[in-house]
Enzyme design. Structure first.
Site, short mmCIF file in Angstrom:
data_model
loop_
_atom_site.label_atom_id
_atom_site.label_comp_id
_atom_site.label_asym_id
_atom_site.label_seq_id
_atom_site.Cartn_x
_atom_site.Cartn_y
_atom_site.Cartn_z
N HIS A 38 -10.37 0.53 1.68
CA HIS A 38 -10.05 2.00 2.06
C HIS A 38 -11.19 1.89 3.62
O HIS A 38 -12.30 2.46 3.04
CB HIS A 38 -10.43 3.39 2.09
CG HIS A 38 -10.15 4.73 2.89
ND1 HIS A 38 -8.97 5.03 3.19
CD2 HIS A 38 -10.69 4.77 3.49
CE1 HIS A 38 -9.18 6.11 3.74
NE2 HIS A 38 -10.06 5.58 5.25
N HIS A 61 0.96 -0.89 0.09
CA HIS A 61 -0.05 0.22 -0.03
C HIS A 61 0.90 1.39 0.21
O HIS A 61 1.21 1.70 1.09
CB HIS A 61 -0.63 0.24 2.04
CG HIS A 61 -1.28 0.91 1.40
ND1 HIS A 61 -3.52 0.78 1.58
CD2 HIS A 61 -1.91 2.03 1.00
CE1 HIS A 61 -3.83 2.21 1.29
NE2 HIS A 61 -2.96 3.05 0.93
N LYS A 64 -9.10 -0.06 -6.22
CA LYS A 64 -9.46 0.40 -4.93
C LYS A 64 -10.11 1.84 -4.84
O LYS A 64 -10.89 2.10 -5.25
CB LYS A 64 -8.20 1.88 -4.58
CG LYS A 64 -8.07 1.92 -3.20
CD LYS A 64 -7.44 1.54 -2.02
CE LYS A 64 -7.76 2.15 -0.81
NZ LYS A 64 -6.51 3.07 -0.36
N HIS A 93 1.15 5.01 -1.39
CA HIS A 93 1.89 6.75 -2.17
C HIS A 93 2.44 7.52 -2.97
O HIS A 93 3.54 7.72 -2.29
CB HIS A 93 0.38 7.98 -1.48
CG HIS A 93 -0.70 6.94 -1.09
ND1 HIS A 93 -2.21 7.06 -1.31
CD2 HIS A 93 -1.27 6.48 -0.03
CE1 HIS A 93 -3.00 6.30 -1.01
NE2 HIS A 93 -2.28 5.88 -0.01
N ASP A 108 1.67 2.80 3.87
CA ASP A 108 0.86 3.56 3.33
C ASP A 108 1.56 5.28 3.59
O ASP A 108 0.75 6.30 3.78
CB ASP A 108 -0.71 3.62 4.30
CG ASP A 108 -1.47 4.30 4.15
OD1 ASP A 108 -1.98 5.41 2.47
OD2 ASP A 108 -2.40 5.18 4.73
N HIS A 116 -4.76 -0.64 5.67
CA HIS A 116 -4.70 -0.07 6.62
C HIS A 116 -5.17 -0.28 7.90
O HIS A 116 -6.01 1.13 7.95
CB HIS A 116 -4.40 1.41 6.53
CG HIS A 116 -5.28 2.55 5.44
ND1 HIS A 116 -6.19 2.10 6.22
CD2 HIS A 116 -5.00 2.64 4.25
CE1 HIS A 116 -6.77 2.89 4.97
NE2 HIS A 116 -6.21 3.26 3.45
C1 NCD Z 1 -3.25 8.93 2.19
C2 NCD Z 1 -2.79 10.15 0.81
O1 NCD Z 1 -2.84 10.92 1.29
O2 NCD Z 1 -3.23 9.64 -0.10
N1 NCD Z 1 -3.25 9.62 3.00
C3 NCD Z 1 -3.38 8.92 4.72
O3 NCD Z 1 -3.81 10.07 5.23
N2 NCD Z 1 -3.50 7.56 4.73
C4 NCD Z 1 -4.69 8.71 1.39
C5 NCD Z 1 -4.87 7.30 2.30
O4 NCD Z 1 -4.78 5.91 2.09
O5 NCD Z 1 -6.16 7.33 3.42
ZN ZN Z 2 -3.09 5.37 1.47
#
Ligand code: NCD
Ligand code: ZN
Length: 364
Positions: free
Chosen positions: A156, A28, A118, A30, A267, A194
């Site tokens: 999510h 997971h 997702k 970003h 995450d 998460h």
């Molecule tokens: C994530 C993001 O910034 O893209 N933020 C977070 O607080 N985890 C998005 C997500 O996974 O909820």
């Molecule tokens: Zn995330």
């Protein structure tokens, strides 16, 4: 600023000073896009062989064509960092919307490039405005196709109902969405992303069928006190938000307990410093830089370093039907000071627990 890592996290609880495991994956992640992508991709590639790339770009990745284009931009960013393509594989995902068709799911499976779809409930988190408004009402054909072709749904798991307390949104999601979803599609592969609560751990542990969960390093290391220790601390703010200590303990038990249903997902989300330290600071913690150091610290705190390889390197590939990575990663017991700030494009990112000292470091 006070060190928020509990003292015992730096103690030698397992007696090991060096740990070599099969090269891990991040299930997971970003990476964002543009100049930021180029800055962050190297941090992940240094520790992980593969990562599930989240599709919540400003213009979300809603089609296979967009996933292919994003994949190619990630590969170019790797090259720009001098990283060979064979050293890191981005596993792409699609962003589910009310309009995702069964045909797009079938195309995604056939592409070999897309490894999950997702679900962002609309409004649940960063860049989720285009997310799903009512899963079972609007997404039936897509879910049916996913169940049929074996495409995992990555969830999510928080309701967005403003009447539900922020800290209860995951538990309520289980009753309102997860249970009806899995009753309608019992063979659908589902990853509860998460995970943050004891209720979530219990659900994933006891559910029938192909259900798993990712757990972040920050939810293993911190409870919600970290958000308020000595003042409000935006760099500990993420969604789902940190919970009470009893939930953190349940997550640690799940991650270190030997069940194949729980695996690593950082995450990690790079937000510019100025947007975190803000009157309306955004959600997300940057942990890609020091992910394995953080996880090793958490596992060591309960004397369970011997379980780290299963959690980081074996359980994820087994669930996704992918081979275990060939290479290895070695962690060494030594002081590791987390940098205060990381320059990123025209801004900077503050990594989680910046300035603090961990007891483990990845060997270069
Ligand atoms: C994530 C993001 O910034 O893209 N933020 C977070 O607080 N985890 C998005 C997500 O996974 O909820
Ligand atoms: Zn995330």
């Amino acid at each position: 600023m006070q060190n928020t890592l509990m003292d015992n996290k730096l103690l030698n609880n397992s007696g090991t000073d060096m740990l070599t495991i099969a090269r891990p994956d991040d299930w997971h992640l970003h990476l964002r896009d543009g100049a930021v992508l180029e800055s962050v991709v190297a941090d992940t590639a240094r520790q992980f062989a593969r990562a599930i790339i989240m599709p919540n770009l400003k213009a979300p990745v809603v089609s296979v064509d967009l996933a292919q284009a994003y994949h190619d931009r990630i590969c170019r960013a790797l090259t720009a960092n001098g990283i060979q393509k064979s050293a890191f594989t981005p596993l792409m995902t699609l962003y589910l919307t009310d309009n995702t068709t069964a045909a797009e799911i079938i195309k995604a499976k056939a592409s070999g490039l897309v490894h999950g779809v997702k679900l962002y409930p609309a409004g649940a988190t960063t860049n989720s405005d285009a997310g799903v408004t009512n899963l079972l009402k609007h997404c039936g054909p897509a879910l049916e196709a996913m169940q049929e072709v074996g495409m995992p749904l990555l969830v999510h798991g928080e309701v967005t109902d403003p009447d539900i307390d922020l800290f209860d949104r995951e538990a309520v999601f289980i009753d309102r969405v997860m249970i009806p979803l899995r009753r309608a599609f019992p063979d659908l592969k589902v990853v509860f992303e998460h995970l943050t609560t004891r209720e979530g751990v219990d659900y994933v542990t006891q559910a029938q069928g192909p259900v798993a969960a990712t757990i972040t390093a920050h939810h293993l290391l911190y409870n919600r006190n970290a958000l308020f220790q000595g003042g409000i601390r935006p760099h500990w703010y993420c969604l789902p938000v940190l919970k009470r200590e009893q939930h953190r303990q349940a997550l640690v038990e799940a991650a270190t307990g030997g069940s194949g249903r729980f695996f690593l997902g950082t995450d990690s989300a790079p937000h510019p410093k100025g947007l975190k330290e803000h009157a309306c600071g955004c959600a997300g913690c940057y942990t890609a830089l020091h992910a394995m150091e953080l996880y090793a610290t958490a596992f060591d705190s309960v004397g369970k370093l011997d379980q780290l390889e299963a959690f980081a390197s074996l359980n994820g590939p087994a669930f996704y039907g992918l081979p275990v990575n060939q290479g290895t990663l070695t962690l060494q017991r030594q002081a590791y000071v987390i940098p205060a700030e990381l320059p990123m494009a025209d801004t900077s990112v503050v990594p989680l627990a910046a300035g603090e000292t961990l007891g483990w470091a990845v060997r270069a």
